[in-house]
Design a protein around this motif. Structure first.
Motif, PDB file in Angstrom:
ATOM      1  N   PHE A 106      82.965  41.936  54.462  1.00  0.00           N
ATOM      2  CA  PHE A 106      82.099  40.914  55.072  1.00  0.00           C
ATOM      3  C   PHE A 106      82.812  39.560  54.984  1.00  0.00           C
ATOM      4  N   PHE A 107      82.875  38.854  56.095  1.00  0.00           N
ATOM      5  CA  PHE A 107      83.349  37.467  56.103  1.00  0.00           C
ATOM      6  C   PHE A 107      82.155  36.578  56.434  1.00  0.00           C
ATOM      7  N   TYR A 108      81.917  35.599  55.576  1.00  0.00           N
ATOM      8  CA  TYR A 108      80.814  34.674  55.826  1.00  0.00           C
ATOM      9  C   TYR A 108      81.370  33.299  56.165  1.00  0.00           C
ATOM     10  N   LEU A 109      80.910  32.748  57.281  1.00  0.00           N
ATOM     11  CA  LEU A 109      81.336  31.435  57.738  1.00  0.00           C
ATOM     12  C   LEU A 109      80.121  30.524  57.810  1.00  0.00           C
ATOM     13  N   GLU A 110      80.120  29.501  56.976  1.00  0.00           N
ATOM     14  CA  GLU A 110      78.972  28.596  56.923  1.00  0.00           C
ATOM     15  C   GLU A 110      79.071  27.544  58.027  1.00  0.00           C
ATOM     16  N   GLU A 111      77.998  27.403  58.818  1.00  0.00           N
ATOM     17  CA  GLU A 111      77.955  26.416  59.896  1.00  0.00           C
ATOM     18  C   GLU A 111      76.576  25.776  59.911  1.00  0.00           C
ATOM     19  N   ASP A 112      76.523  24.487  59.594  1.00  0.00           N
ATOM     20  CA  ASP A 112      75.246  23.790  59.454  1.00  0.00           C
ATOM     21  C   ASP A 112      74.465  23.698  60.749  1.00  0.00           C
ATOM     22  N   ASN A 113      75.149  23.697  61.875  1.00  0.00           N
ATOM     23  CA  ASN A 113      74.484  23.474  63.163  1.00  0.00           C
ATOM     24  C   ASN A 113      74.022  24.752  63.856  1.00  0.00           C
ATOM     25  N   MET A 114      74.157  25.886  63.178  1.00  0.00           N
ATOM     26  CA  MET A 114      73.732  27.145  63.806  1.00  0.00           C
ATOM     27  C   MET A 114      72.210  27.250  63.813  1.00  0.00           C
ATOM     28  N   PRO A 115      71.591  27.512  64.972  1.00  0.00           N
ATOM     29  CA  PRO A 115      70.128  27.657  65.024  1.00  0.00           C
ATOM     30  C   PRO A 115      69.660  29.010  64.506  1.00  0.00           C
ATOM     31  N   GLY A 116      70.566  29.968  64.453  1.00  0.00           N
ATOM     32  CA  GLY A 116      70.233  31.298  63.949  1.00  0.00           C
ATOM     33  C   GLY A 116      71.465  31.870  63.282  1.00  0.00           C
ATOM     34  N   ALA A 117      71.769  33.124  63.550  1.00  0.00           N
ATOM     35  CA  ALA A 117      72.964  33.759  62.995  1.00  0.00           C
ATOM     36  C   ALA A 117      73.727  34.438  64.122  1.00  0.00           C
ATOM     37  N   LEU A 118      75.021  34.594  63.931  1.00  0.00           N
ATOM     38  CA  LEU A 118      75.850  35.355  64.859  1.00  0.00           C
ATOM     39  C   LEU A 118      76.670  36.349  64.057  1.00  0.00           C
ATOM     40  N   VAL A 119      76.788  37.553  64.574  1.00  0.00           N
ATOM     41  CA  VAL A 119      77.535  38.604  63.889  1.00  0.00           C
ATOM     42  C   VAL A 119      78.651  39.078  64.814  1.00  0.00           C
ATOM     43  N   PHE A 120      79.871  39.099  64.297  1.00  0.00           N
ATOM     44  CA  PHE A 120      81.022  39.584  65.054  1.00  0.00           C
ATOM     45  C   PHE A 120      81.567  40.823  64.359  1.00  0.00           C
ATOM     46  N   VAL A 121      81.835  41.866  65.127  1.00  0.00           N
ATOM     47  CA  VAL A 121      82.273  43.147  64.589  1.00  0.00           C
ATOM     48  C   VAL A 121      83.582  43.545  65.240  1.00  0.00           C
ATOM     49  N   LYS A 122      84.548  43.991  64.428  1.00  0.00           N
ATOM     50  CA  LYS A 122      85.788  44.537  64.957  1.00  0.00           C
ATOM     51  C   LYS A 122      85.611  46.039  65.153  1.00  0.00           C
ATOM     52  N   SER A 123      85.824  46.519  66.372  1.00  0.00           N
ATOM     53  CA  SER A 123      85.656  47.934  66.676  1.00  0.00           C
ATOM     54  C   SER A 123      86.883  48.718  66.247  1.00  0.00           C
ATOM     55  N   LYS A 124      86.792  50.048  66.359  1.00  0.00           N
ATOM     56  CA  LYS A 124      87.914  50.922  66.000  1.00  0.00           C
ATOM     57  C   LYS A 124      89.126  50.641  66.875  1.00  0.00           C
ATOM     58  N   ASN A 125      88.887  50.165  68.089  1.00  0.00           N
ATOM     59  CA  ASN A 125      89.984  49.859  69.018  1.00  0.00           C
ATOM     60  C   ASN A 125      90.479  48.429  68.862  1.00  0.00           C
ATOM     61  N   ASP A 126      90.076  47.781  67.772  1.00  0.00           N
ATOM     62  CA  ASP A 126      90.488  46.415  67.475  1.00  0.00           C
ATOM     63  C   ASP A 126      89.950  45.421  68.499  1.00  0.00           C
ATOM     64  N   GLU A 127      88.838  45.755  69.112  1.00  0.00           N
ATOM     65  CA  GLU A 127      88.190  44.852  70.057  1.00  0.00           C
ATOM     66  C   GLU A 127      87.047  44.139  69.349  1.00  0.00           C
ATOM     67  N   LEU A 128      86.756  42.934  69.798  1.00  0.00           N
ATOM     68  CA  LEU A 128      85.747  42.107  69.147  1.00  0.00           C
ATOM     69  C   LEU A 128      84.423  42.195  69.897  1.00  0.00           C
ATOM     70  N   GLU A 129      83.356  42.447  69.148  1.00  0.00           N
ATOM     71  CA  GLU A 129      82.006  42.469  69.713  1.00  0.00           C
ATOM     72  C   GLU A 129      81.164  41.395  69.040  1.00  0.00           C
ATOM     73  N   VAL A 130      80.236  40.821  69.799  1.00  0.00           N
ATOM     74  CA  VAL A 130      79.265  39.904  69.224  1.00  0.00           C
ATOM     75  C   VAL A 130      77.911  40.597  69.244  1.00  0.00           C
TER      76      VAL A 130
END
Length: 500
Positions: A106-130
């Protein structure tokens, strides 16, 4: 010395160098990187020279910090962006059903201006999903389109795409503007679960492999509430206290849950059966033990056993721990048994930790002697909910149990079940008693039909029992034998005190 607030639209060389000299190496490194970013992107307000490295690092645009993390993530890694680690944890827990791979880091990135949360996942094919863990829509914007992403949905993202969350936008980049590798530990936190996950994966894979050679007919039937008769109120209380909070956690976000339950009542009323059925209904990890199994003659070992038990339950949430003969380990403290008192103290601490941490751990203790338990154990916040498990006290309750234990038996068409239930009620039978009596009736039917004789002679075939039916006489003989052996005919009602 307190320094008055100074407003600047550029980095003053003198203040910058003095700030660097007043910091440690990691903080100075963060300032070195953040300074050119802050010169370009925003004015700086100093309240003092004690500004933390994290606060300075946050001046780096979120898209550059995120890009720096994306550079080092691997398949099965997750990046979560949120205002606080606690809300990030809550967001991940809320969308856990939509994460289809085992998470290793898990990587946690703190951002004060976020209205909610965002999750980014690296797939098996090394592609990025939000992935959107919020109850509101976020938007994925490219040069040619704008796609809404609803709760639980995920989309692949490419460099150049933009994410918009409730009006806050930032660009997806494959590389940060400057090299932030030396500062990642300042503006992000990493939780590496690889060592914990690999044994669990191996264990599950072995279990799956072994299941390939299992025979369907050999698999035992899983208990459910349908296998428990005459205890409707007990089941209702456990559903409200444990089943529903585990299955529908979102409904209890603002509720302080009770994590300790005591089921008390005479032996044979089905306390263990109810706990096992509950665990199956919730699909929870279930641990069943007798209180004395945790005891040791060595000083300190008993307390360590209890700590390990709760640690294992915490690692396999949701968990239900069932402790039989609870009075053996949670008896009243009187100072005479120093080691026993320490065990009680350890239990109190462990239960307090479960409540404080909000763990999905529920402990059900069973006892026949509620009045022997320590008052600190039975109070609210520890084992505050007490559920009486009584012997069935009505013909209807007896019939429910009787039907459960005879549903796989062949009964005579003229069997008067009401008459049998009344006889069982008059003997104050428990669920365990009824099960024993039904098995005795089955043995009587075998004897009456000469089945045992044929088994002895080696002439028995399956056809010999195809038409065999249990009759009233079979049950009556079993009831009479039971009453005689257990002196049930003169047994006093539960709670009766014989004053002589």
């Amino acid at each position: 010395m307190r320094i008055s607030q100074v407003q600047q639209n550029y980095y003053n060389h003198y203040n910058y160098n003095n700030a660097i000299r007043g910091m440690g190496n990691s903080e100075a490194a963060a300032v070195s990187v953040a300074a050119p970013q802050m010169r370009k992107y925003s004015p700086v307000s100093f309240t003092s020279l004690q500004t933390t490295a994290l606060e300075l690092a946050k001046k780096i645009p979120i898209e550059d910090r995120l890009a720096s993390l994306i550079e080092v993530t691997k398949p099965d890694d997750i990046i979560v962006v949120d205002k606080s680690l606690k809300s990030a944890q809550k967001a991940l827990k809320g969308c856990a059903d939509y994460i289809n791979d085992v998470i290793k880091r898990f990587f946690y990135l703190e951002e004060d201006n976020m209205p909610g949360a965002l999750v980014f996942v690296k797939s098996k094919n090394d592609e990025l999903e939000v992935l959107n863990p919020n109850k509101f829509d976020i938007f994925l914007m490219s040069d040619t389109s704008q796609e809404p992403i609803k709760f639980g949905e995920s989309f692949y993202v490419l460099p150049g795409d933009k994410i918009s969350a409730d009006g806050t936008e930032f660009l997806i980049k494959d590389k940060s503007k400057v090299n932030l590798s030396m500062q990642r530990h300042i503006f992000s936190k990493v939780f590496d679960m690889t060592k914990d996950v690999k044994p669990a994966i191996k264990k599950q894979n072995i279990s799956s492999i072994l299941s390939l050679v299992k025979t369907d007919g050999l698999k035992g039937k899983e208990l459910s509430f349908a296998d428990v008769g005459g205890q409707d109120k007990v089941i209702t209380d456990l559903k409200k206290g444990i089943l529903y909070p585990i299955k529908y956690p979102e409904a209890y976000e603002n509720t302080i849950l009770n994590h300790g339950f005591i089921m008390y009542g005479p032996p044979g009323t089905g306390k263990t059966l109810i706990a096992q059925a509950l665990a199956n209904e919730t699909n929870a990890n279930f641990v069943k033990l007798n209180g004395l199994e945790m005891e040791s003659k060595w000083v300190g070992v008993s307390e360590e056993n209890w700590r390990k038990l709760f640690e294992a339950a915490r690692e396999n949430q949701p968990s239900i721990i069932f402790i039989d003969e609870f009075d053996a380990v949670a008896k009243k403290r009187d100072g005479g048994d120093v080691y026993g008192d320490k065990v009680v103290n350890q239990l109190l601490t462990l239960m307090s930790d479960v409540e404080k941490n909000g763990d999905d751990i529920f402990v059900i203790a069973a006892t026949n002697k509620l009045n022997m338990l320590d008052s600190a154990i039975t109070r609210s916040g520890r084992f505050g909910q007490h559920i009486e498990v009584k012997a069935p006290d009505s013909v209807e309750g007896i019939l429910k149990i009787f039907d459960i234990h005879t549903r796989n038996k062949s009964l005579a068409s003229d069997l008067d079940k009401i008459k049998i239930a009344k006889e069982l009620l008059s003997l104050k039978t428990t669920g365990a008693d009824i099960s024993h009596i039904v098995n005795g009736a089955n043995e009587n039917a075998f004897e009456r039909a000469g089945i045992y004789k044929k088994m002895e002679d080696g002439t028995f075939t399956k056809d010999d029992i195809n038409d065999l039916r249990l009759t009233y006489d079979d049950f009556k003989k079993s009831i009479d034998d039971f009453a005689h052996k257990n002196n049930k005919t003169n047994r006093n009602p539960i709670g009766f005190i014989n004053k002589k």
